[in-house]
Design a protein around this motif. Structure first.
Motif, PDB file in Angstrom:
ATOM      1  N   UNK A  86      15.141 -21.052 -21.735  1.00 40.19           N
ATOM      2  CA  UNK A  86      14.598 -21.570 -20.491  1.00 40.19           C
ATOM      3  C   UNK A  86      15.317 -21.009 -19.278  1.00 40.19           C
ATOM      4  N   UNK A  87      16.588 -20.693 -19.436  1.00 41.87           N
ATOM      5  CA  UNK A  87      17.391 -20.142 -18.339  1.00 41.87           C
ATOM      6  C   UNK A  87      17.226 -18.638 -18.247  1.00 41.87           C
ATOM      7  N   UNK A  88      17.177 -17.990 -19.397  1.00 44.64           N
ATOM      8  CA  UNK A  88      17.212 -16.535 -19.471  1.00 44.64           C
ATOM      9  C   UNK A  88      16.065 -16.056 -20.360  1.00 44.64           C
ATOM     10  N   UNK A  89      14.850 -15.955 -19.807  1.00 44.80           N
ATOM     11  CA  UNK A  89      13.700 -15.576 -20.645  1.00 44.80           C
ATOM     12  C   UNK A  89      13.824 -14.134 -21.156  1.00 44.80           C
ATOM     13  N   UNK A  90      13.121 -13.814 -22.247  1.00 47.99           N
ATOM     14  CA  UNK A  90      13.173 -12.444 -22.791  1.00 47.99           C
ATOM     15  C   UNK A  90      12.726 -11.410 -21.754  1.00 47.99           C
ATOM     16  N   UNK A  91      13.416 -10.304 -21.741  1.00 50.23           N
ATOM     17  CA  UNK A  91      13.092  -9.206 -20.829  1.00 50.23           C
ATOM     18  C   UNK A  91      12.651  -8.006 -21.651  1.00 50.23           C
ATOM     19  N   UNK A  92      11.456  -7.534 -21.431  1.00 49.07           N
ATOM     20  CA  UNK A  92      10.953  -6.375 -22.168  1.00 49.07           C
ATOM     21  C   UNK A  92      10.885  -6.603 -23.664  1.00 49.07           C
ATOM     22  N   UNK A  93      10.631  -7.835 -24.071  1.00 53.68           N
ATOM     23  CA  UNK A  93      10.530  -8.146 -25.494  1.00 53.68           C
ATOM     24  C   UNK A  93      11.865  -8.356 -26.181  1.00 53.68           C
ATOM     25  N   UNK A  94      12.971  -8.285 -25.429  1.00 57.27           N
ATOM     26  CA  UNK A  94      14.300  -8.474 -26.005  1.00 57.27           C
ATOM     27  C   UNK A  94      14.838  -9.827 -25.549  1.00 57.27           C
ATOM     28  N   UNK A  95      15.258 -10.636 -26.517  1.00 57.27           N
ATOM     29  CA  UNK A  95      15.768 -11.970 -26.239  1.00 57.27           C
ATOM     30  C   UNK A  95      17.282 -11.905 -26.058  1.00 57.27           C
ATOM     31  N   UNK A  96      17.720 -12.082 -24.820  1.00 53.34           N
ATOM     32  CA  UNK A  96      19.147 -12.048 -24.524  1.00 53.34           C
ATOM     33  C   UNK A  96      19.793 -13.429 -24.563  1.00 53.34           C
ATOM     34  N   UNK A  97      19.006 -14.471 -24.823  1.00 55.16           N
ATOM     35  CA  UNK A  97      19.544 -15.827 -24.819  1.00 55.16           C
ATOM     36  C   UNK A  97      20.659 -16.041 -25.848  1.00 55.16           C
ATOM     37  N   UNK A  98      20.639 -15.393 -27.026  1.00 56.88           N
ATOM     38  CA  UNK A  98      21.770 -15.596 -27.951  1.00 56.88           C
ATOM     39  C   UNK A  98      23.106 -15.149 -27.378  1.00 56.88           C
TER      40      UNK A  98
END
Length: 89
Positions: free
Chosen positions: A56-68
Motif C-alpha cells: 500500500x505504501x510502495x506499489x509495484x513499479x514496472x511489474x517489480x514488487x519492491x515492497x519486500x
C-alpha cells in the motif's frame, strides 16, 4: 544467563525465522508449482499480511514488487529497537 538475554535471543531467532519464511515465499513466486502447494499456501498465510502493509505504501513499479525490501528493512529496524530496549532493562 539472564532472563533478558534469553528474551533477546528468542526475539532475534523469531525475527530471523520470519525473514527466512519471507525469503521462501518470495522465491516461491518463481516456481508456480510451489506457490500452489500446501507449503506455498502456508507461506502465503504467514507472509502476505505483513507484505500487504508495504504494498500500500510502495506499489509495484514496472511489474517489480519492491515492497519486500521495505518489509525487510522495517523488520530489521524493529529488531534493533527491541534489542536496545531489552538490553536497557
Amino acid at each position: 544467563m539472564s532472563l533478558v538475554f534469553l528474551v533477546i535471543q528468542s526475539v532475534n531467532r523469531l525475527v530471523d525465522l520470519y525473514q527466512f519464511l519471507l525469503i521462501l515465499y518470495i522465491l516461491s513466486g518463481w516456481i508456480p508449482q510451489l506457490r500452489q502447494s500446501t507449503v506455498g499456501h502456508i507461506l502465503a498465510q504467514l507472509s502476505e499480511p505483513y507484505l500487504r502493509l508495504f504494498r500500500g505504501i510502495f506499489p509495484p513499479l514496472g511489474g517489480i514488487d519492491f515492497s519486500p525490501i521495505l518489509a525487510f528493512i522495517v523488520l530489521r529496524l524493529v529488531q534493533g529497537i527491541l534489542n536496545r530496549a531489552l538490553w536497557a532493562l
